[in-house]
Design a protein around this motif. Sequence first.
Motif, short mmCIF file in Angstrom:
data_model
loop_
_atom_site.label_atom_id
_atom_site.label_comp_id
_atom_site.label_asym_id
_atom_site.label_seq_id
_atom_site.Cartn_x
_atom_site.Cartn_y
_atom_site.Cartn_z
N LYS A 1 -0.47 -23.70 19.10
CA LYS A 1 0.48 -23.69 18.16
C LYS A 1 1.09 -24.97 18.00
O LYS A 1 1.55 -25.45 16.82
CB LYS A 1 1.56 -22.39 18.17
N GLN A 2 1.59 -25.43 19.30
CA GLN A 2 2.32 -26.63 19.19
C GLN A 2 1.54 -27.78 18.73
O GLN A 2 1.95 -28.79 18.04
CB GLN A 2 3.23 -26.97 20.83
N LYS A 3 0.15 -27.87 19.38
CA LYS A 3 -0.77 -28.96 18.99
C LYS A 3 -0.79 -29.07 17.32
O LYS A 3 -0.82 -29.90 16.54
CB LYS A 3 -1.86 -28.60 19.36
N LYS A 4 -0.96 -27.75 16.67
CA LYS A 4 -1.29 -27.49 15.28
C LYS A 4 0.08 -28.12 14.53
O LYS A 4 -0.17 -28.93 13.37
CB LYS A 4 -1.39 -26.19 14.83
N LYS A 5 1.33 -27.80 15.12
CA LYS A 5 2.41 -28.26 14.61
C LYS A 5 2.62 -29.69 14.49
O LYS A 5 2.82 -30.30 13.16
CB LYS A 5 3.76 -27.60 15.08
N GLU A 6 2.36 -30.46 15.55
CA GLU A 6 2.30 -31.81 15.52
C GLU A 6 1.39 -32.36 14.79
O GLU A 6 1.63 -33.50 14.12
CB GLU A 6 1.91 -32.25 17.18
N ALA A 7 0.03 -32.02 14.55
CA ALA A 7 -0.99 -32.36 13.66
C ALA A 7 -0.56 -32.37 12.28
O ALA A 7 -0.59 -33.22 11.46
CB ALA A 7 -2.36 -31.63 13.57
N ARG A 8 0.13 -31.16 11.88
CA ARG A 8 0.72 -31.10 10.55
C ARG A 8 1.80 -32.04 10.27
O ARG A 8 2.03 -32.62 9.27
CB ARG A 8 1.38 -29.70 10.28
N LYS A 9 2.72 -32.43 11.23
CA LYS A 9 3.68 -33.46 11.10
C LYS A 9 3.21 -34.83 10.87
O LYS A 9 3.55 -35.80 10.24
CB LYS A 9 4.43 -33.20 12.37
N ALA A 10 2.20 -34.97 11.67
CA ALA A 10 1.56 -36.43 11.65
C ALA A 10 0.85 -36.68 10.16
O ALA A 10 0.83 -37.47 9.91
CB ALA A 10 0.18 -36.53 12.72
N GLU A 11 0.38 -35.48 9.74
CA GLU A 11 -0.26 -35.72 8.44
C GLU A 11 0.65 -35.86 7.32
O GLU A 11 0.45 -36.59 6.38
CB GLU A 11 -1.19 -34.41 8.18
#
Length: 150
Positions: free
Chosen positions: A24-34
């Motif tokens: 969940k944390q990885k997905k959150k960071e990926a969305r933030k980077a996008e």
Amino acid sequence: MAKSQQTYSKTEKEKKRLKKREEKQKKKEARKAEKDSGGGIPFAYVDHMGNLVDTPPDPSKKVKVDAEDIVLGIPKKEEGDEEKFDPVRNGKVSFYDFNKGFGFIIDSENNEKYFVHVSGLIDEIDEGNAVSFELEKGMKGMNAVRVKRI
């Protein structure tokens, strides 16, 4: 000495919980980077034929349409447009069982078989009789109702 309170299934559940939290944390960071990179939604254009394309449409093929010419809804019917529909059909009784109270009628126009029940009869019928009838939607298809002998 006392036995440990933590069982095998508890440790497995804890591992799954931690793994889910990490994903969940990885997905959150990926969305933030996008979001920061400004990816966004790419543009899509509609050409003169109504198809989606990725290039802007050619302005020379543009057609001007007056707002009064656009019809919203169903156009009004004129007197000449209506077809006269006769619900009464003609046919021949191909099978009829008096004991069970049902049978079949073959339509003379399209040679389709229709189920008929004793409750839909006006006159008594027998196999081979020419009859007139109307169709009604039944549980398993169309049924012949209001059946009269001709």
